[in-house]
Design a protein around this motif. Structure first.
Motif, PDB file in Angstrom:
ATOM      1  N   ASP A   1       0.850  -1.183   0.000  1.00  0.00           N
ATOM      2  CA  ASP A   1       0.000   0.000   0.000  1.00  0.00           C
ATOM      3  C   ASP A   1       0.888   1.236   0.000  1.00  0.00           C
ATOM      4  OD1 ASP A   1      -1.680   2.127   0.554  1.00  0.00           O
ATOM      5  OD2 ASP A   1      -2.539   1.251   2.371  1.00  0.00           O
ATOM      6  N   THR A   2       0.962   1.916  -1.143  1.00  0.00           N
ATOM      7  CA  THR A   2       1.831   3.091  -1.249  1.00  0.00           C
ATOM      8  C   THR A   2       1.241   4.318  -0.564  1.00  0.00           C
ATOM      9  OG1 THR A   2       0.879   3.605  -3.407  1.00  0.00           O
ATOM     10  CG2 THR A   2       2.954   2.376  -3.376  1.00  0.00           C
ATOM     11  N   SER A   3      -0.034   4.249  -0.192  1.00  0.00           N
ATOM     12  CA  SER A   3      -0.637   5.404   0.483  1.00  0.00           C
ATOM     13  C   SER A   3      -0.386   5.376   1.988  1.00  0.00           C
ATOM     14  CB  SER A   3      -2.151   5.449   0.209  1.00  0.00           C
ATOM     15  OG  SER A   3      -2.808   4.403   0.886  1.00  0.00           O
ATOM     16  N   ASN A   4       0.262   4.322   2.471  1.00  0.00           N
ATOM     17  CA  ASN A   4       0.489   4.156   3.908  1.00  0.00           C
ATOM     18  C   ASN A   4       1.980   3.917   4.164  1.00  0.00           C
ATOM     19  OD1 ASN A   4       0.568   3.421   6.593  1.00  0.00           O
ATOM     20  ND2 ASN A   4      -1.026   1.858   6.428  1.00  0.00           N
TER      21      ASN A   4
ATOM     22  N   LYS B   1      -2.961   1.046  -4.482  1.00  0.00           N
ATOM     23  CA  LYS B   1      -3.611   2.269  -4.018  1.00  0.00           C
ATOM     24  C   LYS B   1      -2.909   3.519  -4.546  1.00  0.00           C
ATOM     25  CE  LYS B   1      -5.208  -0.135   0.106  1.00  0.00           C
ATOM     26  NZ  LYS B   1      -5.354  -0.126   1.546  1.00  0.00           N
TER      27      LYS B   1
ATOM     28  N   ASP C   1      -4.001   5.498  -6.611  1.00  0.00           N
ATOM     29  CA  ASP C   1      -4.969   6.578  -6.735  1.00  0.00           C
ATOM     30  C   ASP C   1      -5.033   7.407  -5.454  1.00  0.00           C
ATOM     31  OD1 ASP C   1      -5.984   3.982  -5.894  1.00  0.00           O
ATOM     32  OD2 ASP C   1      -7.840   5.041  -5.470  1.00  0.00           O
ATOM     33  N   ALA C   2      -4.653   6.813  -4.335  1.00  0.00           N
ATOM     34  CA  ALA C   2      -4.703   7.510  -3.049  1.00  0.00           C
ATOM     35  C   ALA C   2      -3.345   8.090  -2.659  1.00  0.00           C
ATOM     36  CB  ALA C   2      -5.180   6.563  -1.953  1.00  0.00           C
ATOM     37  N   ALA C   3      -2.315   7.743  -3.387  1.00  0.00           N
ATOM     38  CA  ALA C   3      -0.956   8.195  -3.054  1.00  0.00           C
ATOM     39  C   ALA C   3      -0.517   9.265  -4.052  1.00  0.00           C
ATOM     40  CB  ALA C   3       0.014   7.018  -3.113  1.00  0.00           C
ATOM     41  N   TYR C   4       0.330  10.127  -3.604  1.00  0.00           N
ATOM     42  CA  TYR C   4       0.916  11.070  -4.536  1.00  0.00           C
ATOM     43  C   TYR C   4       2.290  10.549  -4.959  1.00  0.00           C
ATOM     44  CZ  TYR C   4       2.953  12.818  -0.161  1.00  0.00           C
ATOM     45  OH  TYR C   4       3.585  12.911   1.046  1.00  0.00           O
TER      46      TYR C   4
ATOM     47  N   MET D   1       5.170   9.819  -2.558  1.00  0.00           N
ATOM     48  CA  MET D   1       5.005   8.650  -1.681  1.00  0.00           C
ATOM     49  C   MET D   1       5.455   7.378  -2.396  1.00  0.00           C
ATOM     50  SD  MET D   1       1.426   9.474   0.249  1.00  0.00           S
ATOM     51  CE  MET D   1       1.427   8.095   1.365  1.00  0.00           C
ATOM     52  N   ARG D   2       5.176   7.295  -3.687  1.00  0.00           N
ATOM     53  CA  ARG D   2       5.607   6.142  -4.474  1.00  0.00           C
ATOM     54  C   ARG D   2       7.131   6.037  -4.450  1.00  0.00           C
ATOM     55  NH1 ARG D   2       8.441   5.603  -8.887  1.00  0.00           N
ATOM     56  NH2 ARG D   2       7.988   3.993 -10.393  1.00  0.00           N
TER      57      ARG D   2
ATOM     58  N   SER E   1      -4.156   0.205  -9.245  1.00  0.00           N
ATOM     59  CA  SER E   1      -5.242   0.724  -8.426  1.00  0.00           C
ATOM     60  C   SER E   1      -6.510  -0.050  -8.771  1.00  0.00           C
ATOM     61  CB  SER E   1      -5.472   2.215  -8.689  1.00  0.00           C
ATOM     62  OG  SER E   1      -6.681   2.613  -8.069  1.00  0.00           O
TER      63      SER E   1
END
Length: 190
Positions: free
Chosen positions: A90-93, A124, A126-129, A132-133, A159
Motif C-alpha cells: 500500500d503506497t498510500s500508507n 492504491k 490513486d490515493a498516493a501522490y 510517496m511512491r 489501483s
C-alpha cells in the motif's frame, strides 16, 4: 480447476490492509465490489479464478491463492510449488512499508522461492501522490534488489479503484516466459 489436488502456483501476499482482496476481486472481474466499506482483514486464505485470453486468443484460467497479511507467520506453509508471487504494498500508507519490506525480504531469502517470479504491486496509487511512491521504493530498497537478485522483480503500479495496472498484471500472470519483466526500470515522475 478440475483437479482438486493440483497445487496453486500463484500466491498473493502482503501486509494486512495492503489491498490484496480488492485487487484479486478486480482481477476476477467480480460484480458489485463495494469500494466504500472499511475492509476486514482476511483471516485465512481465499482462492480467486482469473480468466484471461492468452497470446493466441485462447481462454485460460489461473487460480491465485490470497493469504491474509494476518497470517504472515504461516506463509511458509503455502510456498511449495509456487511459481509466481504477487506482493502487494500500500503506497498510500508509508507507516506500513517498513513491515512490507521485512516481510518481502523474508520471502526473498526463502530457498524454496529461488526460482519464483515476484511481481511487486504498488497498490492504491490513486490515493498516493507521486512522492510517496518514490519514498516507498526507497524504503523497499528496490534499486538494490534489482542489482542483487538473480531473478528480477517486476514492478507494477496498480489501483483496483481506477483499474490502472490490472490488464498488465493479468498479462504478467499469464506469461509463460520471463520476457515481460522490466528489470530495474523505475520511473521517477515526481
Amino acid at each position: 480447476m478440475n483437479e482438486p489436488d493440483k497445487k496453486i502456483s500463484v500466491l498473493c501476499l502482503g501486509p494486512k490492509g495492503s489491498g490484496k482482496t480488492t485487487l484479486m476481486k478486480k482481477l476476477e472481474h467480480a460484480e458489485g465490489i463495494d469500494y466504500t466499506y472499511s475492509p476486514v482483514p482476511t483471516i485465512g486464505t481465499n482462492i480467486y479464478d482469473i480468466h484471461y485470453l492468452n497470446k493466441n486468443g485462447k481462454k485460460q484460467m489461473l487460480s491465485v491463492r490470497e493469504v491474509g497479511g494476518e497470517m504472515a507467520p504461516l506463509w511458509n506453509n503455502y510456498l511449495d510449488g509456487v511459481e509466481k508471487i504477487i506482493y502487494v504494498v500500500d503506497t498510500s500508507n508509508l507507516c506500513q512499508i517498513s513491515e512490507a519490506t521485512v516481510l518481502l525480504y523474508t520471502l526473498l531469502a526463502e530457498p524454496r522461492l529461488k526460482n519464483t517470479k515476484f511481481i511487486l504491486v504498488l497498490s492504491k496509487m490513486d490515493a498516493a501522490y507521486r512522492q510517496m511512491r518514490n519514498e516507498a521504493l526507497l524504503m523497499l530498497q528496490y534499486t538494490r534488489l534489482c542489482k542483487e537478485l538473480p531473478n528480477s522483480i517486476t514492478l507494477l503500479e496498480a489501483s483496483p479503484l481506477t483499474g490502472e495496472g490490472i490488464d498488465k498484471l493479468i498479462e504478467l500472470l499469464g506469461a509463460q516466459k520471463p520476457n515481460l519483466k522490466f528489470k530495474g526500470q523505475v520511473k521517477n515522475n515526481i
